[in-house]
Design a protein around this motif. Structure first.
Motif, PDB file in Angstrom:
ATOM      1  N   TYR A 145       0.859  -1.178   0.000  1.00 18.58           N
ATOM      2  CA  TYR A 145       0.000   0.000   0.000  1.00 18.58           C
ATOM      3  C   TYR A 145       0.895   1.227   0.000  1.00 18.58           C
ATOM      4  O   TYR A 145       1.866   1.306   0.746  1.00 18.58           O
ATOM      5  CB  TYR A 145      -0.916  -0.009   1.222  1.00 18.58           C
ATOM      6  N   LEU A 146       0.552   2.181  -0.850  1.00 18.41           N
ATOM      7  CA  LEU A 146       1.343   3.386  -1.038  1.00 18.41           C
ATOM      8  C   LEU A 146       0.539   4.586  -0.559  1.00 18.41           C
ATOM      9  O   LEU A 146      -0.608   4.763  -0.967  1.00 18.41           O
ATOM     10  CB  LEU A 146       1.700   3.537  -2.519  1.00 18.41           C
ATOM     11  N   VAL A 147       1.116   5.374   0.324  1.00 16.82           N
ATOM     12  CA  VAL A 147       0.522   6.635   0.750  1.00 16.82           C
ATOM     13  C   VAL A 147       1.604   7.693   0.637  1.00 16.82           C
ATOM     14  O   VAL A 147       2.791   7.370   0.637  1.00 16.82           O
ATOM     15  CB  VAL A 147      -0.013   6.568   2.207  1.00 16.82           C
ATOM     16  N   PRO A 148       1.221   8.961   0.531  1.00 19.01           N
ATOM     17  CA  PRO A 148       2.255   9.994   0.523  1.00 19.01           C
ATOM     18  C   PRO A 148       3.085   9.895   1.796  1.00 19.01           C
ATOM     19  O   PRO A 148       2.544   9.929   2.893  1.00 19.01           O
ATOM     20  CB  PRO A 148       1.458  11.298   0.478  1.00 19.01           C
ATOM     21  N   GLY A 149       4.365   9.710   1.645  1.00 18.21           N
ATOM     22  CA  GLY A 149       5.250   9.605   2.795  1.00 18.21           C
ATOM     23  C   GLY A 149       5.831   8.232   3.002  1.00 18.21           C
ATOM     24  O   GLY A 149       6.778   8.078   3.759  1.00 18.21           O
ATOM     25  N   GLY A 150       5.277   7.202   2.336  1.00 13.25           N
ATOM     26  CA  GLY A 150       5.860   5.890   2.533  1.00 13.25           C
ATOM     27  C   GLY A 150       5.077   4.760   1.910  1.00 13.25           C
ATOM     28  O   GLY A 150       4.044   4.964   1.274  1.00 13.25           O
ATOM     29  N   ARG A 151       5.596   3.563   2.108  1.00  8.78           N
ATOM     30  CA  ARG A 151       5.011   2.334   1.571  1.00  8.78           C
ATOM     31  C   ARG A 151       4.897   1.312   2.692  1.00  8.78           C
ATOM     32  O   ARG A 151       5.762   1.222   3.541  1.00  8.78           O
ATOM     33  CB  ARG A 151       5.891   1.752   0.474  1.00  8.78           C
ATOM     34  N   VAL A 152       3.824   0.523   2.645  1.00  9.86           N
ATOM     35  CA  VAL A 152       3.585  -0.509   3.649  1.00  9.86           C
ATOM     36  C   VAL A 152       3.354  -1.822   2.934  1.00  9.86           C
ATOM     37  O   VAL A 152       2.579  -1.879   1.968  1.00  9.86           O
ATOM     38  CB  VAL A 152       2.360  -0.161   4.524  1.00  9.86           C
ATOM     39  N   ALA A 153       4.010  -2.882   3.378  1.00 11.85           N
ATOM     40  CA  ALA A 153       3.775  -4.229   2.848  1.00 11.85           C
ATOM     41  C   ALA A 153       3.180  -5.066   3.984  1.00 11.85           C
ATOM     42  O   ALA A 153       3.738  -5.112   5.083  1.00 11.85           O
ATOM     43  CB  ALA A 153       5.070  -4.850   2.348  1.00 11.85           C
ATOM     44  N   LEU A 154       2.038  -5.708   3.700  1.00 10.67           N
ATOM     45  CA  LEU A 154       1.334  -6.512   4.697  1.00 10.67           C
ATOM     46  C   LEU A 154       1.156  -7.931   4.195  1.00 10.67           C
ATOM     47  O   LEU A 154       0.842  -8.141   3.023  1.00 10.67           O
ATOM     48  CB  LEU A 154      -0.048  -5.913   4.978  1.00 10.67           C
ATOM     49  N   ASP A 155       1.330  -8.894   5.077  1.00 10.41           N
ATOM     50  CA  ASP A 155       1.046 -10.292   4.775  1.00 10.41           C
ATOM     51  C   ASP A 155      -0.383 -10.545   5.235  1.00 10.41           C
ATOM     52  O   ASP A 155      -0.664 -10.594   6.434  1.00 10.41           O
ATOM     53  CB  ASP A 155       2.029 -11.204   5.501  1.00 10.41           C
TER      54      ASP A 155
END
Length: 172
Positions: A105-115
């Motif tokens: 998931y991409l938001v302004p300010g960073g990226r998150v990877a979830l299992d």
């Protein structure tokens, strides 16, 4: 004076030999461990299901009020989230139906990877962009990842309280 220099020289030689022996011992073990280079995960754009194009350097980002829905289980329907009128409306993002259970998931300010599991979600990584700060809160049935810079804070919320994981992003 000469006796002190001899003792100092003997101490330096013994210390150097001990450090070298330790280094070569640890180095030999680590080389034999066969570490694999981590592979990069393709990140989907926030407005579509395709990864960002690294050759152009452009990254698609969701904005406030822009709701995007990725394909989800046809039997499930998105649940409305109550938000006060003074707060920005969250952008609902559902997991894409792919063979892997790791979703980015991409938001302004960073990226998150979830299992994404059937009954929970686990944080794989959260990477802030340059100049941004990242903070993670986690409990047994929810997770929140914030990216902040100055007075701006963008968040990824994940909940799974008795239902499959639901991911929402809030861009302010």
């Amino acid at each position: 004076m000469r006796n002190g220099l001899v003792q100092l020289g003997a101490w330096a030689a013994a210390t150097g030999a001990a450090v070298a022996l330790s280094w070569f011992g640890v180095h030999a073990v680590l080389v034999d461990a066969g570490f694999e280079q981590p592979s990069a995960l393709p990140l989907p754009s926030a407005t579509g299901g395709t990864p960002d194009d690294p050759s152009t350097g452009q990254v698609a980002v969701a904005t406030v009020g822009e709701a995007t829905q990725r394909p989800a289980d046809p039997s499930s329907s998105p649940s409305p989230s109550p938000t006060p009128s003074s707060k920005p409306s969250p952008t609902a993002v559902r997991k894409a139906s792919t063979a892997t259970s790791v979703h980015s998931y991409l938001v302004p300010g960073g990226r998150v990877a979830l299992d994404m599991k059937a009954d929970r979600a686990e944080l794989v990584s959260a990477t802030p962009d340059s100049g941004w700060q990242m903070q993670v809160w986690q409990d047994t049935e929810w997770m929140r990842i914030d990216f902040s810079k100055g007075s701006s804070t963008n968040s990824v919320f994940v909940t799974w309280n008795g239902h499959p994981p639901d991911v929402q992003t809030v861009v302010r």
